[in-house]
Design an enzyme around this catalytic site. Sequence first.
Site, PDB file in Angstrom:
ATOM      1  N   TYR A  28     -17.758 -55.499  -4.316  1.00  0.00           N
ATOM      2  CA  TYR A  28     -17.808 -55.870  -5.730  1.00  0.00           C
ATOM      3  C   TYR A  28     -18.334 -57.289  -5.936  1.00  0.00           C
ATOM      4  CZ  TYR A  28     -15.208 -51.658  -6.819  1.00  0.00           C
ATOM      5  OH  TYR A  28     -14.824 -50.356  -6.963  1.00  0.00           O
ATOM      6  N   LYS A  85     -11.637 -49.459   7.709  1.00  0.00           N
ATOM      7  CA  LYS A  85     -12.667 -48.738   8.465  1.00  0.00           C
ATOM      8  C   LYS A  85     -13.234 -49.737   9.483  1.00  0.00           C
ATOM      9  CE  LYS A  85     -15.108 -44.899   8.887  1.00  0.00           C
ATOM     10  NZ  LYS A  85     -14.575 -43.573   9.176  1.00  0.00           N
ATOM     11  N   ASP A 118     -10.296 -42.691   6.193  1.00  0.00           N
ATOM     12  CA  ASP A 118     -10.552 -41.249   6.016  1.00  0.00           C
ATOM     13  C   ASP A 118      -9.347 -40.428   6.453  1.00  0.00           C
ATOM     14  OD1 ASP A 118     -11.317 -42.442   8.381  1.00  0.00           O
ATOM     15  OD2 ASP A 118     -12.994 -41.127   8.793  1.00  0.00           O
ATOM     16  N   ASP A 121      -9.856 -49.135  -5.109  1.00  0.00           N
ATOM     17  CA  ASP A 121     -10.314 -48.491  -6.339  1.00  0.00           C
ATOM     18  C   ASP A 121     -10.241 -46.972  -6.180  1.00  0.00           C
ATOM     19  OD1 ASP A 121     -11.414 -48.158  -8.806  1.00  0.00           O
ATOM     20  OD2 ASP A 121     -13.446 -48.737  -8.252  1.00  0.00           O
TER      21      ASP A 121
END
Length: 341
Positions: A125, A172, A204, A228
């Site tokens: 972002y 991740k 994941d 988010d």
Amino acid sequence: MARTCVLVPGDGIGPEVSSAVVRVLDAAGADLTWERHHAGVAALEAGADEVLPAETSDAIRRHRIALKGPCTTPIGGGFSSVNVALRKQLDLYAAVRPVRNLPGVATRFDGVDLVIVRENTEGLYSGIENVITEGVVTSLKVATEKACRRIARFARSYAERRGRSRVTAFHKANIMKLSDGLFLECARDVFEGSPVPYDERIIDAGCMRLVQDPTAFDVLLCENLYGDVVSDLCAGLVGGLGVTPGANIGDAAAVFEAVHGSAPDIAGEDKANPLALLMSAVMLLNHLAEREDAPHFGEVAARIRGAYDAALQAGEKTGDIGGSLGTTAFADAVIARLHPN
Ligand code: NAI
């Protein structure tokens, strides 16, 4: 003396849901004075040049606390989102989204009680995007030690203060070894010696586990984009947008608002569910109770929560969650249950 709190009604359903919420808080005896300011399209209509006028952000800075309705992001015209501007200007670095089952709102799972703590200022972002050559663009993911540490510290102190059972970092780092690697390194350091257990999940696998059994998690610590996505996933586990509150918290100010938008499709029809903003207001009261050592606000928060839980349990709810009440009638139902004697 009453505590002054900034109220930004916002656009679309914003004015309806915020006036319902103010009525409930007043009826519950919350010792607050509301100072109203515009943002969003409402600010432009009132003659401002910006969707977030300086007067509004200055007022929030001055009073350090605000309850905000949703704001429409005007399409075109170069206007940016009010929320992104607010987060940047006030350095509201932690987004907190509690997600729990509500009585009388049937969903796939029972016993869901999660809190997502999302880093609000960097990651993907940061808005650093480049056209490298025709047909090739990049978007930079930024991680700074300062921001990674402060969000981990925030999550630890939140979990300790609220007696939460565990904090799990979603990451991740197996692929983004440097950026998510730094996020984890800072979190591990901050949670060293923590009384609240800390662990990690690759995002994941974590998401798969979340939809198999959300009760397996407690507080989720996420960088910006993961937070988010995961917070909307979690909202879907308990009934969706009408029941999901939120807070954006910094060291100098905090802004409490529902996750949903201005819902132009139902604006002005007395159909909107004011519960998500009411739950955000309960978070605001608990925040004041804690940060300003004002137990009165904590007591009022508990009374309001008891009242809306009881109303929902009795089937008094709005259309989006299977009931038949409008905005005003739902607020009246909650008010009627504030003082059961
Ligand atoms: P939205 O959340 O406003 O609406 C999505 C769907 O959910 C609509 O069908 C709406 O009727 C329903 N809905 C939303 N809140 C509800 C409530 N309290 N009770 C009952 N039903 C509800 O999302 P959308 O349509 O994508 O965005 C509309 C505008 O809101 C856009 O301009 C967007 O930029 C803005 N927005 C503002 C936010 C904020 O200020 N925090 C957050 C999200 C969107």
